[in-house]
Design a protein around this motif. Structure first.
Motif, mmCIF file in Angstrom:
data_model
loop_
_atom_site.group_PDB
_atom_site.id
_atom_site.type_symbol
_atom_site.label_atom_id
_atom_site.label_comp_id
_atom_site.label_asym_id
_atom_site.label_seq_id
_atom_site.Cartn_x
_atom_site.Cartn_y
_atom_site.Cartn_z
ATOM 1 N N LEU A 261 62.348 -23.135 32.180
ATOM 2 C CA LEU A 261 61.597 -22.264 33.070
ATOM 3 C C LEU A 261 62.403 -22.053 34.346
ATOM 4 C CD1 LEU A 261 59.051 -20.795 34.155
ATOM 5 C CD2 LEU A 261 58.155 -23.047 34.819
ATOM 6 N N TYR A 262 62.767 -20.802 34.614
ATOM 7 C CA TYR A 262 63.436 -20.473 35.869
ATOM 8 C C TYR A 262 62.407 -19.803 36.766
ATOM 9 C CZ TYR A 262 66.696 -18.422 39.255
ATOM 10 O OH TYR A 262 67.343 -18.068 40.423
ATOM 11 N N ALA A 263 62.020 -20.484 37.837
ATOM 12 C CA ALA A 263 60.973 -19.988 38.738
ATOM 13 C C ALA A 263 61.473 -20.036 40.172
ATOM 14 C CB ALA A 263 59.702 -20.825 38.574
ATOM 15 N N PRO A 264 62.318 -19.088 40.549
ATOM 16 C CA PRO A 264 62.838 -19.080 41.930
ATOM 17 C C PRO A 264 61.775 -18.640 42.914
ATOM 18 C CG PRO A 264 63.544 -17.104 40.788
ATOM 19 C CD PRO A 264 62.816 -17.940 39.767
ATOM 20 N N THR A 265 61.880 -19.113 44.134
ATOM 21 C CA THR A 265 60.977 -18.638 45.171
ATOM 22 C C THR A 265 61.507 -17.310 45.715
ATOM 23 O OG1 THR A 265 59.752 -19.290 47.158
ATOM 24 C CG2 THR A 265 62.093 -19.812 47.110
ATOM 25 N N TRP A 266 60.780 -16.701 46.634
ATOM 26 C CA TRP A 266 61.192 -15.394 47.153
ATOM 27 C C TRP A 266 62.167 -15.558 48.308
ATOM 28 C CZ3 TRP A 266 59.051 -12.518 51.645
ATOM 29 C CH2 TRP A 266 58.326 -13.329 52.504
ATOM 30 N N GLU A 267 62.657 -14.443 48.852
ATOM 31 C CA GLU A 267 63.738 -14.459 49.833
ATOM 32 C C GLU A 267 63.299 -14.868 51.229
ATOM 33 O OE1 GLU A 267 62.407 -10.124 49.150
ATOM 34 O OE2 GLU A 267 62.791 -11.923 47.958
ATOM 35 N N GLY A 268 61.991 -14.904 51.490
ATOM 36 C CA GLY A 268 61.506 -15.301 52.807
ATOM 37 C C GLY A 268 61.703 -14.202 53.842
ATOM 38 N N THR B 37 66.344 -18.675 48.675
ATOM 39 C CA THR B 37 66.122 -18.469 47.248
ATOM 40 C C THR B 37 67.461 -18.514 46.526
ATOM 41 O OG1 THR B 37 65.314 -16.938 45.554
ATOM 42 C CG2 THR B 37 66.197 -15.960 47.564
ATOM 43 N N SER B 38 67.433 -19.019 45.296
ATOM 44 C CA SER B 38 68.651 -19.012 44.480
ATOM 45 C C SER B 38 68.812 -17.692 43.748
ATOM 46 C CB SER B 38 68.589 -20.151 43.447
ATOM 47 O OG SER B 38 67.490 -19.952 42.555
ATOM 48 N N LEU B 39 67.796 -16.844 43.792
ATOM 49 C CA LEU B 39 67.798 -15.622 42.991
ATOM 50 C C LEU B 39 69.000 -14.741 43.297
ATOM 51 C CD1 LEU B 39 66.197 -13.885 40.950
ATOM 52 C CD2 LEU B 39 65.062 -12.826 42.908
ATOM 53 N N ILE B 40 69.294 -14.560 44.575
ATOM 54 C CA ILE B 40 70.338 -13.616 44.967
ATOM 55 C C ILE B 40 71.728 -14.148 44.622
ATOM 56 C CG2 ILE B 40 71.386 -12.411 46.920
ATOM 57 C CD1 ILE B 40 68.619 -12.483 48.268
ATOM 58 N N ASP B 41 72.012 -15.402 45.023
ATOM 59 C CA ASP B 41 73.366 -15.946 44.862
ATOM 60 C C ASP B 41 73.633 -16.514 43.476
ATOM 61 O OD1 ASP B 41 73.960 -15.350 47.513
ATOM 62 O OD2 ASP B 41 73.164 -17.260 48.237
ATOM 63 N N ASN C 81 53.574 -26.416 31.118
ATOM 64 C CA ASN C 81 53.277 -27.112 29.867
ATOM 65 C C ASN C 81 54.193 -26.668 28.732
ATOM 66 O OD1 ASN C 81 51.182 -28.520 31.097
ATOM 67 N ND2 ASN C 81 49.632 -27.015 30.523
ATOM 68 N N GLN C 82 54.784 -25.491 28.840
ATOM 69 C CA GLN C 82 55.722 -25.005 27.824
ATOM 70 C C GLN C 82 57.142 -25.484 28.069
ATOM 71 O OE1 GLN C 82 55.033 -22.898 25.080
ATOM 72 N NE2 GLN C 82 52.878 -23.256 25.575
ATOM 73 N N ALA C 83 57.455 -25.817 29.331
ATOM 74 C CA ALA C 83 58.851 -26.033 29.723
ATOM 75 C C ALA C 83 59.308 -27.470 29.478
ATOM 76 C CB ALA C 83 59.029 -25.676 31.192
ATOM 77 N N ASP C 84 60.560 -27.593 29.037
ATOM 78 C CA ASP C 84 61.224 -28.907 28.976
ATOM 79 C C ASP C 84 62.026 -29.154 30.240
ATOM 80 O OD1 ASP C 84 60.778 -29.745 26.005
ATOM 81 O OD2 ASP C 84 61.461 -27.668 25.894
ATOM 82 N N LEU C 85 62.409 -28.073 30.919
ATOM 83 C CA LEU C 85 63.233 -28.176 32.126
ATOM 84 C C LEU C 85 62.835 -27.060 33.081
ATOM 85 C CD1 LEU C 85 65.822 -29.195 33.732
ATOM 86 C CD2 LEU C 85 67.091 -27.459 32.424
ATOM 87 N N LEU C 86 62.711 -27.401 34.355
ATOM 88 C CA LEU C 86 62.470 -26.401 35.397
ATOM 89 C C LEU C 86 63.729 -26.223 36.226
ATOM 90 C CD1 LEU C 86 60.583 -24.648 37.319
ATOM 91 C CD2 LEU C 86 60.292 -26.770 38.627
ATOM 92 N N ILE C 87 64.067 -24.964 36.514
ATOM 93 C CA ILE C 87 65.092 -24.650 37.509
ATOM 94 C C ILE C 87 64.400 -23.859 38.608
ATOM 95 C CG2 ILE C 87 67.282 -23.516 37.989
ATOM 96 C CD1 ILE C 87 68.030 -23.825 35.076
ATOM 97 N N SER C 88 64.452 -24.352 39.832
ATOM 98 C CA SER C 88 63.744 -23.690 40.914
ATOM 99 C C SER C 88 64.460 -23.940 42.232
ATOM 100 C CB SER C 88 62.288 -24.171 40.971
ATOM 101 O OG SER C 88 61.536 -23.389 41.870
ATOM 102 N N ASP C 89 63.768 -23.628 43.314
ATOM 103 C CA ASP C 89 64.295 -23.787 44.665
ATOM 104 C C ASP C 89 63.390 -24.735 45.438
ATOM 105 O OD1 ASP C 89 66.099 -21.744 43.913
ATOM 106 O OD2 ASP C 89 64.661 -20.215 44.534
ATOM 107 N N ILE C 90 63.728 -24.950 46.694
ATOM 108 C CA ILE C 90 62.881 -25.782 47.539
ATOM 109 C C ILE C 90 61.582 -25.024 47.810
ATOM 110 C CG2 ILE C 90 62.658 -26.886 49.781
ATOM 111 C CD1 ILE C 90 64.520 -28.296 47.793
ATOM 112 N N SER C 91 60.516 -25.439 47.165
ATOM 113 C CA SER C 91 59.205 -24.807 47.315
ATOM 114 C C SER C 91 58.172 -25.738 46.715
ATOM 115 C CB SER C 91 59.164 -23.444 46.602
ATOM 116 O OG SER C 91 59.204 -23.621 45.203
#
Length: 662
Positions: A386-393, A401-405, A538-548
């Protein structure tokens, strides 16, 4: 195409078509060709309809540049008169008739518009409610919303019959055609006026503002609330209060939800709790909440002051998710009597920040919303990331956010992983709201995922079961735009006691059908309210996210997670700065470090961070020996008892002082 690109394209095309329709009408007047004028007129009416029903953004734009419905209608009518005047076989009787009816229509439409405004005002109660019986207010059924919501946009185009009749008169020379068109336009306008007048007469039975507020106070006196959940926020922040509704519903206390914005009331999730939205500060501050002793605040907003001034309550900031972001140590928090955090991490965060919140004012209550989170994973044939990045603020600080870079590079590596993994991409709802770079990164990720699914030639699931469930879920939404606010408040005071349970059951079934209908290898872009973030957990084995708060919540699963370090500092410095990353697999923007995280979830390598995740869970969310709901309820009960005892003591001292003075 992004939403902004779509809006820009809509603006260019819509403006061009609107301008073209009037140019064609002008050409018809100049050349005297009635059929040219008719083509332009039909086009202008079609654009009026599109602006009203399909292009609201463009409608606002043309209104701002003084090309709203009124000047457009007047210009069209002037050109219709111009066509009549420049046509040799048209008599002065025909011209005079058209001019006279245009004036009559204008007068009737003006009266109808005023009546519609009076109707809206009369039916706009000073409060919006749910689960409160409003029978004694005698609120009649809602009028047709098209007539009371921007009525002139519906009324002014009713001159279409007269305009078409005038063109037919030019084409044939027959006066009865323009007379018939004039009669139809007048009749339908008069019918609209009669309908609005009838509904206005019925609305006069609704009590005025003062009596409605007296009713509200009487209801509070009878209900005797003990706990207030208070919320104020922007239209897109309703999720911040929605996350607390079930938690407060499970308390063994009388709870009332107090809101300040009508838009939030319209977006509030279904609940059994009584809801009272009081937009005006003077109305709210005049209300007596009686035995209420605890007020809970999910957000820091300026309007909180209108409840904070109540000395009969203790005021508690409960927030809407713990994280290492600056928002979790807002200096405004010192305005409250207490600040409740999930675990020790929240206490330490305020201690380090030194923003004026005393440690003895901080209470650790756990995170009740996470009690139902599973620590296992759905039995899928492939591992799910699951890749769930936060927004740009609101700022351009690195690492927001990691989304841009890093987002597109990370997703590209996941899609190319061997053995393969399934990718769930769930961006923050605010993604791209401020940053064009974020919008571009989001679009690249969506395009990559769609392309990967096309290459795999996966069969689309049958949409009918989900569509039927969505239709049934939509039936629970009483605010579908067909009735007004007062009508909805009246109806929601009569809602069935089992409605919320039925809705929850339907939502559970929707999620089961959604996930069962997807192939284990199918990559998914997940946006909107469903599937929920927790169902993705519940579906994910691994989460990739940001500080949030997403990371802090996922830690409850004790499953591996990874965080991308986009701040240009070492991983060690990053983890010291952000304690929620202490048990994370650390990634660089190019995806370095991802292989170790994937190996841990595949079982092809050791998972050295297992013990650290268990320890971090306790640090972030509190001990797991009892449900967080139990701890939260105990904190509410304890504060209520302490506050009530203090209020009673003050009252006794005041009573004794009054007696001594006598």
């Amino acid at each position: 195409m992004t939403l902004r690109e779509h809006a820009n394209r809509e603006t260019v095309i819509g403006t061009s078509l609107l301008g073209l329709s009037y140019l064609v009408m002008l050409a018809g007047v100049i050349t005297g060709l009635w059929w040219v004028f008719l083509v332009g007129a039909v086009g202008s009416y079609a654009m009026d309809a599109l602006l009203l029903h399909r292009f609201p953004h463009l409608a606002k734009l043309v209104q701002q540049i003084r090309l709203g419905i009124t000047p457009r209608t007047l210009l069209r009518q002037l050109m219709a008169l111009g066509l009549l005047i420049t046509t040799p076989n048209v008599t002065s009787t025909g011209i005079g008739l058209v001019l006279l009816v245009f004036l009559a229509l204008f007068g009737l439409q003006l009266v109808c518009g005023v009546a519609a405004r009076l109707l809206r005002t009369r039916r706009k109660l000073p409060v919006v409610t749910r689960n409160i019986d409003l029978a004694s207010l005698r609120i009649p059924d809602s009028p047709p919303m098209p007539l009371v919501r921007e009525p002139m946009t519906r009324l002014l185009p009713l001159d279409i019959f007269l305009v078409v009749g005038a063109v037919a008169h030019v084409a044939t020379g027959r006066l009865w055609l323009v007379t018939g068109g004039a009669a139809v336009s007048l009749v339908v306008t008069v019918l609209a006026l009669v309908l609005v007048g009838w509904h206005l007469r019925r609305a006069l039975a609704i009590p005025g503002q003062e009596k409605v507020m007296q009713f509200t106070q009487s209801w509070l006196d009878a209900y005797r609330p003990e706990v207030v959940l208070y919320f104020s926020g922007s239209a897109d922040s309703a999720y911040q209060v929605n996350m607390w509704l079930d938690v407060l519903d499970r308390l063994d206390r009388r709870v009332v939800v107090v809101l300040r914005e009508r838009t939030i009331a319209a977006q509030l999730a279904p609940t059994r709790l009584p809801v009272l939205c009081v937009p005006a500060a003077t109305d709210l501050m005049a209300l007596d909440f009686g035995p209420a002793r605890v007020a809970l605040y999910p957000a820091n907003t300026g309007k909180n002051i209108h409840m904070l001034r109540n000395p009969m309550m203790r005021h508690v900031f409960i927030g809407h998710g713990d994280s290492d972001k600056v928002a979790s140590i807002n200096p405004f928090s010192k305005a409250y009597d207490e600040v409740w955090t999930a675990g020790r991490a929240g206490r330490d965060r305020y201690d380090r920040a030194q923003v004026g919140v005393r440690l003895d004012e901080i209470v650790e209550v756990g995170r009740p919303q996470l009690d139902e989170i599973r620590t296992d994973t759905a039995p899928n044939a492939v591992r799910t990331v699951l890749y769930a990045p936060t927004w740009e603020g609101w700022t351009d600080e690195p690492g927001n956010t990691s989304l841009i870079d890093a987002g597109p590079a990370l997703v590209a590596r996941l899609l190319a992983a061997d053995p393969p993994v399934r990718v769930l991409y769930k961006p923050h709802p605010f993604t791209g709201m401020r940053s064009a770079a974020a919008r571009r990164a989001h679009k690249r990720i969506v395009d990559m995922i769609e392309a990967a699914n096309r290459r795999a030639a996966r069969t689309e699931p049958d949409p009918r079961p989900l569509a039927e469930l969505e239709r049934r879920l939509a039936d629970f939404d009483t605010d579908n735009g067909s009735t007004d606010e007062a009508h909805n408040s009246r109806e929601e005071g009569r809602s069935a006691p089992t409605a919320v349970a039925d809705l929850q059951s339907l939502s559970t079934e929707w999620h089961r059908v959604y996930w069962d209908g997807r192939a284990d290898e199918e990559h998914l872009v997940i946006q909107g309210p469903r599937p929920t973030l927790y169902s993705c957990f519940n579906q994910a084995d691994l989460l990739i996210s940001d500080i949030s708060s997403v990371v802090a919540d996922f830690v409850a699963t004790e499953k591996p997670y990874a965080i991308t370090n986009c701040e240009g500092i070492t991983h060690s410095e990053f983890q010291t700065k952000h304690p929620t990353s202490a048990a994370a697999y650390m990634l660089l923007p190019d995806g370095e470090g991802l292989d170790s995280a994937l190996a841990a979830v595949r079982g092809s390598g050791p998972d050295p961070l297992t013990a650290e995740r268990v320890e971090l869970r306790t640090y972030l969310l509190g001990p797991s020996d009892e449900p967080s709901q139990t701890r939260f309820a105990a904190a509410v009960d304890d504060l209520y008892a302490r506050t009530d005892a203090q209020v009673r003591a003050v009252h006794e001292v005041s009573t004794e002082a009054d007696a001594a003075a006598v």
